[in-house]
Design an enzyme around this catalytic site. Structure first.
Site, PDB file in Angstrom:
ATOM      1  CD  GLU B  50      -1.791  -2.330   1.833  1.00  0.00           C
ATOM      2  OE1 GLU B  50      -0.827  -2.630   2.029  1.00  0.00           O
ATOM      3  OE2 GLU B  50      -3.058  -3.407   2.025  1.00  0.00           O
ATOM      4  CG  PHE B 112     -10.100  -9.521  11.400  1.00  0.00           C
ATOM      5  CD1 PHE B 112      -8.543 -10.113  11.634  1.00  0.00           C
ATOM      6  CD2 PHE B 112      -9.883  -8.987   9.791  1.00  0.00           C
ATOM      7  CE1 PHE B 112      -7.594 -10.136  10.776  1.00  0.00           C
ATOM      8  CE2 PHE B 112      -9.226  -9.496   9.358  1.00  0.00           C
ATOM      9  CZ  PHE B 112      -7.793 -10.334   9.457  1.00  0.00           C
ATOM     10  CD  GLN B 113      -7.516  -7.174   7.375  1.00  0.00           C
ATOM     11  OE1 GLN B 113      -8.408  -6.737   7.021  1.00  0.00           O
ATOM     12  NE2 GLN B 113      -5.995  -7.410   7.115  1.00  0.00           N
TER      13      GLN B 113
END
Lengths: 167, 565
Positions: B50, B112-113
């Site tokens: 990213e 999550f994340q």
């Protein structure tokens, strides 16, 4: 007070009332190492806006940067600094003072002189509500110290420009 | 008709004229990727990390002047963009970064994340949004692009929760310019201030124009050149300003600052007037502030009032777009000051500058058997004729590019100036090559920095981008080693790069061409061959291991206290 009183500045900041706006404004100060002395935030007259009153200490160069940085922030609509403007400033505080025996009378006389209110009493303590500008509250705190202050809660300043006097 | 959040996003990007974006899918952005495959008009480039997506969008933005766009998932996807966003923020590069977020019902639950992306990016974005209501999405996107490209440009992040991507709303779009009561950048210069600036210039006998990145951002290179020629005023540039003024001009002094030319640095400390256009008096430019430009009055033109009087005292502040301010001053020069004999007035000063240039030219010690990096830059400049887009990593490689590859046109140098991000150059080259498929794009790297985003070689090869990577391989983190040599008694603590890969084999493994240059006589022919190739190529140039960048103003020293070759 470690800071020089002449370096005290009161800023009135009108912002869009949106999530995160407080951290944006506060982040401008913390990210640049400037100090916020007091901060007061509440909804402003126009719906969707909030009014912040910030008191800070710094020389003129720091003040200029703070003002510019606030202006630059996308959420800030208006910034006014009150040192050269005819304005009223008030702050409210509660002070819980140790009050036993002969001290009680003296505390109550002090309360009278400063036109404060007693809002809570117990056999050993008195809680006082005081309203005034920054200097008045500092003076009250200074006088009450010798009785033994147990707790203080202060609102931080709010300011408003005085109306023009008509002739 | 009602559209999903994902459709609204992509329709809005189309309306904003986005033709390419750089991204990486993940769980919290999968609905947008699902929709994206049905939007062939928006080209999506799959990067390999990213950080690479944001640097690529940044390289695209610097090369074109348009807003760069990156698309990433939540959590690590978003945190990986932070270096790229901060890089763009420091150099005022317009970006819109779209990050997925966990569903609104899960926000704050340590899902999550999940990370607080808006909180993490707040100090390094110009503005950011968490979209909670799909009906506001199109307006937020319009605002994001508007904020990114107007005023002093910068990155804007939009955090888009998963449920908002699939919720539906009416798609509304207005082609009118966005209007926000709390954000109104000022472009027009105050005429009085321009008159004061011209008056200061008229009274000056030894003026210098100091051009920064703002000149490039506001597309004011032509105006800068015309103005400097009209008033016959010498010009120096910051690193970010390189390319805004032709290095072929007689008025050109070279770059200023820590590794600036002797002439440029001496000129600032002896000038009686500095006209700074779109610069911010960074510490790498001014050296020791208390001794900076002791004789000079300062005119400072910048669109961002916070840069004015931030570091140096300013005599004539001009808050305006650089192009409009230069146009206004040129107009005054041609009318009110038409009779002024500028060349005559600056004759003595120009003589002095010329003598400095002769006494202390930009040069290097050519002894030894190794290829010299400065020669690599000179040879590269000769082969390309300056007709290439050069991206750099950070450190010695960057400074040699800045010193020895004479830039003549804006947007031909892509470099991380403010943040100094190693690993910037390779993905930035990807962005630039997508913007200009037919241009020669070269990333000049060191053997240290190239490995910070080497994974983007796969992106390059996948798209057969003919990018050329010139590695100035000295086996060291060269700039830090130089500091250790000069200021830390030769204590080369962890700057020697052991276990480096064979970059020629690495190129081969990725499917690119690999070249190695070790002998001086091979430099020109091999470089020529590599640059002419239609394929991606790595050129590993083994250079003098302990070559230093000179001139150098030691950190904290005054600009005129330079270490020279």
């Amino acid at each position: 007070m470690i800071d020089n009183e002449k370096d005290r500045h009161v800023l009135s900041v009108l912002v869009e009332n949106e999530p995160g706006v407080l951290s944006r404004v506060v982040g401008l100060f913390s990210g640049r190492g400037y100090n916020i002395h007091s901060l007061n935030v509440a909804p402003a007259l126009e719906e969707g806006t909030s009014h912040m009153t910030i008191t800070t200490y710094g020389d003129m160069q720091i003040l200029e940067q703070i003002m510019k940085q606030l202006h630059k922030s996308v959420s800030v609509i208006k910034v006014v600094e009150y040192s050269d403007i005819h304005a009223v400033e008030r702050e409210m505080m509660f002070v819980k003072v140790q009050a036993e025996g002969a001290m009680r009378g003296e505390i109550l006389r002090t309360v009278d002189i400063f036109r404060c209110k007693v809002i809570d009493v117990s056999p050993t303590e008195i809680t006082i509500e005081a309203t005034g500008d920054h200097e008045k509250l500092e003076a009250i705190v200074g006088l009450l110290h010798r009785f033994g202050i147990k707790e203080i809660a202060r609102t931080g300043s709010v300011v408003m420009r005085r109306s023009r006097r008509s002739e | 008709m009602e559209l999903t959040g994902a459709q609204i996003l992509l329709e809005s990007l189309k309306k904003e004229g986005v033709d390419v974006m750089f991204g990486y899918p993940g769980g919290a952005i999968i609905d947008i990727y699902d929709t994206l495959s049905r939007y062939p008009e928006i080209k999506h480039v799959l990067v390999r990390h990213e950080q690479g997506a944001v640097h690529a969008a940044d390289g695209y933005a610097r090369a074109t002047g348009k807003v760069g766009v990156a698309l990433v998932t939540s959590g690590p996807g978003a945190t990986n963009t932070v270096t790229g966003i901060a890089t763009a923020y420091c150099d005022s590069i317009p970006l819109v970064v779209i990050s997925g977020q966990v569903g609104t019902g899960l926000i704050g639950n340590d899902a999550f994340q999940e990370v607080d992306t808006v909180g993490i990016t707040r100090p390094c974005t110009k503005y950011n949004y968490l979209v909670k209501d799909v009906s506001k999405l199109s307006q937020i996107i319009r605002e994001a692009f508007y904020i990114a490209r107007t005023g002093r440009p910068g990155p804007v992040l939009i955090d888009l929760p998963k449920d908002v991507q699939v919720s539906k709303a009416e798609f509304k779009w207005s082609n009118e310019e966005v209007s926000m009561r709390s954000y109104n950048p000022n472009y027009r210069p105050n005429h009085n201030q321009l008159r004061k600036a011209m008056e200061a210039l008229k009274e000056s006998s030894s003026p210098v124009i100091l051009a920064g990145g703002g000149v490039i951002l506001s597309n004011a290179s032509q105006e800068l050149t015309d103005f400097a020629n009209e008033v016959h005023c010498p010009v120096t540039c910051t690193l970010m300003g390189l390319g805004s003024f032709p290095s072929s001009s007689d008025l050109w002094l070279g770059m200023v600052g820590m590794h600036g030319t002797y002439t440029a640095n001496m000129s600032l400390n002896n000038a009686d007037l500095i006209v700074c256009v779109g610069g911010r008096f960074d510490d790498r430019v001014t050296g020791k502030l208390s001794t900076f430009a002791p004789k000079a009055k300062i005119v400072h033109i910048d669109i961002d009032p916070t840069t004015i009087r931030k570091n140096v005292k300013v005599d004539v502040p001009v808050v305006a777009d650089c192009r409009l301010a230069l146009e206004g001053m040129l107009e005054l020069a041609k009318t009110k000051y038409a009779e002024t004999d500028w060349a005559g007035k600056h004759k003595g000063w120009c003589e002095t500058l010329k003598n400095w240039r002769i006494e202390q030219p930009l040069t290097w010690n050519d002894e030894g058997r190794y290829v010299k990096p400065q020669q690599v830059m000179r040879t590269m400049r000769e082969i390309t004729g300056g007709n290439a887009i050069i991206s750099t990593e950070v450190g010695q490689n960057q400074m040699w590019v800045a010193q020895f590859y004479d830039f003549d046109s804006p947007r031909s140098l892509l470099t991380s100036g403010g943040l100094g991000t190693m690993g910037y150059g390779l993905p930035a080259a990807v962005g630039a090559q997508f913007a200009f498929p037919d241009k020669l794009v070269i990333d000049v790297a060191g053997d240290g920095s190239i490995q910070m985003n080497i994974q983007e070689m796969a992106t390059i090869v996948e798209h057969r981008l003919p990018i050329k990577i010139i590695i100035l391989n000295n086996g060291y983190l060269g700039m830090v080693r130089q500091w250790q040599e000069l200021f830390y008694k030769h204590n080369y603590s962890f700057t020697s790069m052991h276990g480096q890969p064979d970059f020629v084999k690495l190129a081969d493994a990725y499917g690119a061409e690999g070249y190695r240059i070790t002998a001086r006589e091979d430099l020109e022919p091999t470089l020529r061959k590599a640059l002419a190739s239609p394929n991606p190529a790595i050129v590993d140039v083994v250079i003098e291991p302990e070559e230093d960048v000179y001139p150098m103003v030691p950190a904290g020293a005054s600009l005129d206290e330079m270490l020279l070759v």
